[in-house]
Write a protein that holds these residues in place. Structure first.
Motif, PDB file in Angstrom:
ATOM      1  N   ALA A 139       0.836  -1.197   0.000  1.00 16.99           N
ATOM      2  CA  ALA A 139       0.000   0.000   0.000  1.00 16.99           C
ATOM      3  C   ALA A 139       0.875   1.252   0.000  1.00 16.99           C
ATOM      4  N   ASP A 193      -2.269   7.030  -4.644  1.00 17.53           N
ATOM      5  CA  ASP A 193      -2.690   6.050  -5.637  1.00 17.53           C
ATOM      6  C   ASP A 193      -2.704   6.729  -6.999  1.00 17.53           C
ATOM      7  N   GLN A 237      -3.505   5.481  -9.723  1.00 18.17           N
ATOM      8  CA  GLN A 237      -4.612   4.957 -10.526  1.00 18.17           C
ATOM      9  C   GLN A 237      -4.160   4.647 -11.947  1.00 18.17           C
ATOM     10  N   GLN A 255       2.483  -0.018  -7.831  1.00 18.20           N
ATOM     11  CA  GLN A 255       3.258   1.065  -7.206  1.00 18.20           C
ATOM     12  C   GLN A 255       4.177   0.504  -6.135  1.00 18.20           C
TER      13      GLN A 255
END
Lengths: 206, 463
Positions: free
Chosen positions: A88, A92, A94, A200
Motif C-alpha cells: 500500500a 494512488d 490509478q 506502485q
C-alpha cells in the motif's frame, strides 16, 4: 544486501545428502560376485541353484535416502506466500492496465490512450516508482510466455518513456503465465490475462 | 538362443552382451499392446519404435523364512514393486500369472506382461528372512534359463513397512544385466508446484513416491534444472519481486544468487561437464541467449535478434544448443553451435514450436508444438527428420518435456485428465502414467541424473 535463501534445517539435511548418497551408492559391490556366477553357470547337475548357502550373493548396502524415506506429503496450503510488490502506498496513481493480442506485444490505440493517462500521473509524481508486470494467458509454454511477458512490460515502459516519463521510475518484471488474473478457458478469460499491470512501489523513506 | 536385443530406434550405445531375447516376443507383445491401444490410438508410433522387445522374466514362488508378523505380505510387496520397476524400465516383461500373493501395483502397460512361459529368459528368486522387522534380509537371484547361469545375486538389509530404495537398486541391476541398458528406477524428478500465489520446487521419485518440497521461500520458483552430477539445482526465483537465477547447493542446502540482471534471468541449462550454463537474459534490452559461468559471469552472448530468443539447452556433447526464436514472427525451434554460429531451423511445421529438450543419447529432440489449438509433444532427429507425435489430440495439452537419463522416457506436464500434473511417457511404447497427484498445478519438470554417474559406477561392466 544478504541474498541467500535459508531453507528449513530438515530440508537442508535432506538435500545435503545428495553428495553423500552419490558417493556411497557407488560402494555397493563385493568381490565375490563373478566367482559365484561362474560356479553356478557350470553347475553340471542342473539342480536348482537357488537358496544355496549364500556365497553367490553380493551384499549391497545403500546409504540412507538423503531426502527421507517417510514419503512426506507436503501440505500445499501450509506456506504463507507474501507478495512483496503489492504494498500500500499513500498516493494512488490509478494506473490502468493495458492489454495485448495473443502472442503479441504491440500496443494498439486504446493501449496508447491508457498509457498517455498513466504517463500524466507518473510525470506528476516523479518520486513514485512503479513496477510494470508483463503477463500472458495460459496458452503456451512457461519459458516463452516469460519472454513474451518481458516484451510486453518492456514495450509498455518504452512507450511511457517516449511520453516523457523518467525511465528511472519504471521497473519491469515478467510473470509469464504464472500469475493469471482470471482463471478459466476462453478468450474472455485469456484476454484479461494478456496484460501489462502496474504496481506502485513503496515511496522512499524521507 | 542368445541374441542381441535389437532396437532400430536407438542410436545410443548398444549392449555389449546379448542375452535372452526370445523369438516370437516382438510380434506377440506388439499384438497385445496394439490391441490395448485400440480404440484410442493416442500415440502415432512407427512400428519400429514400439519398444516392444522385452526380455521376459518369471518370478519364483516367494521364499519367506521369518517369524516376523507380516513378513509374507512384506515379501510380496517387495516383489510387486520390483516387478513394477522392471516393467517401467520398458525393457523387461513379466510372466503371468504371478506367484500367490504377489500383485504389481499399477498403473501398468499392457506390454509389460505375458502368459507365454516359453518366452521366459530369466527367473528371479527372492528370499526374505530375519527376526527383526527393521533388519530383514532380502536376497535376490537372477538366473538365465538357457544356458543355465546365475546372472546376479544380491543381499540387502531392509526395514519392513517402508518402500525401500533397495528395490529400485535391484531393479536397475537386473535391467542392466539383462539388457545392458541403464535403468531409471533410482532416479528422481524435480518440478515446480503451485503453492499459494507462488510456486515451490519439489522432488519426487520416478514412480511418483516420496514427494518432498525443497524450497520454502514463498515466491515463484520456476524451471529448475539439475547440474549433470546432481549436486546443484539452478532455477529462476522472484525473491522480492525481481526475477533472478539461483543455484541451490546440495551440500549446504542454501540457494545463492548467480544472475540478477535487469529483466529476464531464465531458463538455465547446464553444459554436460557442469562448468557452464546457457540462459535467457534481457539485460541488453531483449530476450537473448547467453553462456554464463555458474558464478553468473557472462561468457558470451549467442543471439543478436530483435525477436524473442529463449529456452536454450545444450546437446549431450556440449557442442550445440537447441533453442527457441520467434524471428519469423512465431516461435520455432532452432539449433546453433555453442558459439552462436551455424544456426539452422529444426521445427518445420506448425506456428508455435517451443520447449525443446535434447535426449541424453543425442539421437532425438523433444519439443512442444501447437496443433489445432492444443499443445502436443513431438520428437524429431537432430537433422530435422523422423518427426513424430508423442501425444495426440485426445491427450489434452502436453508441455515441458524433459528426458529421463535413459533417453527413452519423457516427463511432461499435461492436463489430459483435467488437472495439470506430471506424466511419464514411454516414447518407444506409448505407455503413459501419471506421476503426481494433480491436486495442484505442476510444471517445469526436470529428470535427475542417476545416483551414480555411469563412468564412476564400479558395478558397470561390458560398456
Amino acid at each position: 544486501m544478504k541474498e541467500i535463501f535459508m531453507f528449513s534445517s530438515q530440508n537442508l539435511r535432506r538435500f545435503g545428502g545428495i553428495v553423500l548418497w552419490t558417493a556411497l551408492a557407488s560402494v555397493v559391490v563385493f568381490a565375490g560376485c563373478d566367482r559365484g556366477k561362474e560356479s553356478v553357470a557350470t553347475d553340471p547337475t542342473g539342480e536348482d541353484v537357488l537358496g544355496r548357502s549364500g556365497d553367490d550373493l553380493e551384499d549391497v548396502t545403500l546409504d540412507q535416502d538423503p531426502f527421507g524415506s517417510s514419503g512426506e506429503q507436503t501440505d500445499a496450503g501450509a506456506i504463507d506466500a507474501e507478495d512483496l510488490t503489492d504494498s500500500a502506498t499513500e498516493v494512488d496513481l490509478q494506473l490502468e492496465d493495458v492489454f495485448f493480442d495473443y502472442d503479441s506485444f504491440e500496443l494498439d490505440a486504446t493501449d496508447r490512450a491508457t498509457l498517455a493517462a498513466n504517463a500524466r500521473a507518473l510525470r506528476a509524481h516523479p518520486e513514485m516508482r512503479v513496477t510494470i508486470e508483463g503477463h500472458c494467458d495460459e496458452r503456451g509454454t512457461v519459458q516463452y510466455n516469460l519472454a513474451l511477458g518481458e516484451k510486453r512490460a518492456r514495450e509498455t515502459k518504452r512507450y511511457l518513456v517516449s511520453l516523457g516519463v523518467s525511465g528511472g521510475q519504471l521497473d519491469i518484471v515478467s510473470y509469464g503465465k504464472e500469475r493469471p488474473f482470471a482463471v478459466g478457458e476462453g478468450d474472455a478469460i485469456w484476454s484479461q490475462n494478456r496484460r501489462a499491470h502496474f504496481v506502485q512501489q513503496l515511496p522512499p523513506l524521507r | 538362443m542368445s541374441v542381441s536385443i535389437s532396437s532400430p530406434a536407438r542410436k545410443g550405445p548398444k549392449p555389449g552382451r546379448g542375452v535372452l531375447l526370445l523369438a516370437g516376443l516382438i510380434a506377440g507383445i506388439l499384438g497385445v499392446q496394439r490391441a490395448e491401444a485400440q480404440p484410442r490410438p493416442v500415440f502415432d508410433l512407427e512400428v519400429n519404435r514400439t519398444g516392444a522387445e522385452r526380455v521376459v522374466v518369471s518370478l519364483d514362488p516367494l521364499d519367506v523364512d521369518s517369524p516376523v508378523e507380516g513378513a509374507q505380505e512384506a515379501a510380496a510387496d517387495l516383489a510387486g514393486r520390483l516387478l513394477r520397476d522392471l516393467i517401467y524400465s520398458g525393457w523387461v516383461g513379466v510372466l503371468t500369472p504371478l506367484p500367490d500373493g504377489v500383485e504389481i501395483p499399477g498403473p501398468l502397460p499392457g506390454a509389460g506382461r505375458t502368459d507365454e512361459e516359453s518366452r521366459v529368459g530369466a527367473r528371479i528368486s527372492l528370499r526374505l528372512s530375519g527376526v527383526r522387522p527393521d533388519q530383514m534380509v532380502w536376497e535376490a537371484r537372477l538366473v538365465q534359463v538357457e544356458p543355465r547361469s546365475q546372472l546376479l545375486g544380491k543381499r540387502y538389509v531392509i526395514e519392513m513397512g517402508t518402500s525401500p530404495r533397495q528395490v529400485h537398486h535391484l531393479a536397475d541391476q537386473i535391467v542392466r544385466e539383462l539388457t545392458g541398458e541403464a535403468g531409471i528406477a533410482q532416479t528422481r524428478i524435480l518440478f515446480s508446484r503451485k503453492v499459494g500465489t507462488g510456486r515451490e520446487l519439489f522432488l519426487v521419485d520416478y514412480d511418483g513416491e516420496h514427494l518432498r518440497q525443497i524450497t520454502r521461500n514463498g515466491s515463484l520458483n520456476l524451471v529448475p534444472r539439475w547440474s549433470p552430477d546432481g549436486s546443484r539445482i539452478c532455477y529462476t526465483s522472484y525473491w522480492k519481486g525481481r526475477q533472478r537465477l539461483l543455484v541451490l547447493e546440495g551440500a549446504t542446502g542454501k540457494s545463492r544468487k548467480i544472475a540478477d540482471y535487469r529483466g529476464l534471468n531464465l531458463g538455465a541449462s547446464w553444459s554436460p561437464d557442469g562448468t557452464e550454463l546457457v540462459v535467457t537474459l534481457s539485460r541488453d534490452g531483449n530476450p537473448e541467449i547467453y553462456r554464463i559461468l555458474p558464478t553468473g559471469k557472462v561468457l558470451q552472448r549467442l543471439t543478436f535478434e530483435p525477436s524473442i530468443e529463449c529456452s536454450p539447452m545444450f546437446d549431450p556433447t556440449g557442442h550445440q544448443v537447441v533453442f527457441t526464436s520467434d524471428r519469423t514472427g512465431v516461435p520455432q525451434v532452432y539449433v546453433m553451435d555453442r558459439e552462436g554460429s551455424r544456426r539452422r531451423r529444426l521445427s518445420l511445421q506448425g506456428r508455435y514450436n517451443e520447449s525443446a529438450a535434447w535426449s541424453p543419447r543425442g539421437d532425438r529432440i523433444a519439443f512442444v508444438s501447437r496443433r489445432n489449438g492444443r499443445f502436443q509433444v513431438f520428437v524429431v532427429a537432430p537433422d530435422a527428420s523422423e518427426l513424430r507425435a508423442v501425444t495426440g489430440a485426445e491427450d489434452g495439452n502436453n508441455e515441458d518435456p524433459a528426458w529421463a537419463p535413459d533417453g527413452r522416457h519423457l516427463v511432461v506436464s499435461s492436463d489430459r485428465d483435467g488437472q495439470r500434473r506430471l506424466w511419464v511417457l514411454d516414447v518407444d511404447s506409448g505407455f503413459a502414467r501419471p506421476l503426481t497427484n494433480g491436486a495442484v498445478d505442476d510444471n517445469g519438470p526436470h529428470w535427475g541424473p542417476p545416483p551414480v554417474a555411469p563412468s564412476a559406477d564400479p558395478t558397470r561392466r561390458n560398456r
